[in-house]
Scaffold this motif. Structure first.
Motif, short mmCIF file in Angstrom:
data_model
loop_
_atom_site.label_atom_id
_atom_site.label_comp_id
_atom_site.label_asym_id
_atom_site.label_seq_id
_atom_site.Cartn_x
_atom_site.Cartn_y
_atom_site.Cartn_z
N ASP A 1 -106.34 37.28 46.36
CA ASP A 1 -106.28 38.68 46.76
C ASP A 1 -106.87 39.55 45.66
OD1 ASP A 1 -104.94 38.40 49.23
OD2 ASP A 1 -103.02 38.20 48.19
N PHE A 2 -107.55 40.60 46.07
CA PHE A 2 -108.05 41.61 45.16
C PHE A 2 -108.15 42.90 45.94
CE2 PHE A 2 -111.70 44.20 43.90
CZ PHE A 2 -111.33 44.52 42.61
N GLY A 3 -107.63 43.97 45.39
CA GLY A 3 -107.77 45.26 46.06
C GLY A 3 -106.73 46.25 45.61
N LYS A 4 -106.83 47.43 46.16
CA LYS A 4 -105.90 48.50 45.86
C LYS A 4 -104.81 48.51 46.92
CE LYS A 4 -105.78 53.39 44.63
NZ LYS A 4 -106.59 54.61 44.47
N GLY A 5 -103.57 48.47 46.47
CA GLY A 5 -102.44 48.45 47.39
C GLY A 5 -101.98 49.85 47.78
N ASP A 6 -101.06 49.90 48.71
CA ASP A 6 -100.48 51.17 49.15
C ASP A 6 -99.75 51.88 48.01
OD1 ASP A 6 -101.42 50.72 51.72
OD2 ASP A 6 -99.54 49.82 52.41
N ASP A 7 -99.36 51.13 46.99
CA ASP A 7 -98.67 51.70 45.84
C ASP A 7 -99.62 52.36 44.83
OD1 ASP A 7 -99.88 49.43 44.85
OD2 ASP A 7 -98.03 48.50 44.12
N GLY A 8 -100.93 52.31 45.09
CA GLY A 8 -101.92 52.90 44.20
C GLY A 8 -102.36 51.99 43.08
N LYS A 9 -101.76 50.81 42.98
CA LYS A 9 -102.12 49.85 41.93
C LYS A 9 -103.22 48.92 42.43
CE LYS A 9 -97.42 49.54 40.10
NZ LYS A 9 -96.31 48.60 39.81
N TYR A 10 -104.03 48.44 41.49
CA TYR A 10 -105.01 47.41 41.81
C TYR A 10 -104.34 46.05 41.56
CZ TYR A 10 -108.52 51.02 42.12
OH TYR A 10 -109.23 52.13 42.50
N HIS A 11 -104.48 45.16 42.52
CA HIS A 11 -103.84 43.84 42.46
C HIS A 11 -104.91 42.75 42.42
CE1 HIS A 11 -99.80 45.38 43.63
NE2 HIS A 11 -100.54 46.33 44.17
#
Length: 93
Positions: free
Chosen positions: A30-40
């Motif tokens: 997984d790679f991307g920006k979550g609903d929490d505003g963090k990049y994962h």
């Protein structure tokens, strides 16, 4: 089993699990920006043929907290430099 932590908006965590049962495999990334505003950024891999397991890990970056941490550090350095300048300047008065 899982563990992790965060410092100045940069987080890391990991997991490990045992499997028992039918044969199987798992691969996930997984790679991307979550609903929490963090990049994962993270993934998980595992395999079993009767007995097996999986391991996974994730890194997170919270841009707001990283910016705040750098700003706080810059202010602390500036305050320290000003204090040193005042002290050293007093030696030559």
């Amino acid at each position: 089993m899982a563990g992790g932590g965060e410092v100045a908006g940069i987080g890391a965590g990991g997991t490990a699990e045992g499997w028992y049962g039918a044969a199987g495999a798992e691969l996930k990334w997984d790679f991307g920006k979550g609903d929490d505003g963090k990049y994962h950024f993270g993934g998980k891999v595992g395999a079993a043929l009767g007995v097996g397991g999986a391991v996974g890990g994730e890194f997170t970056v919270d841009p707001g907290k990283v910016t705040d941490a750098f700003s706080d550090a810059a202010h602390a350095i500036g305050d320290t430099a000003g204090s040193v300048k005042h002290t050293v300047g007093g030696w030559f008065d």
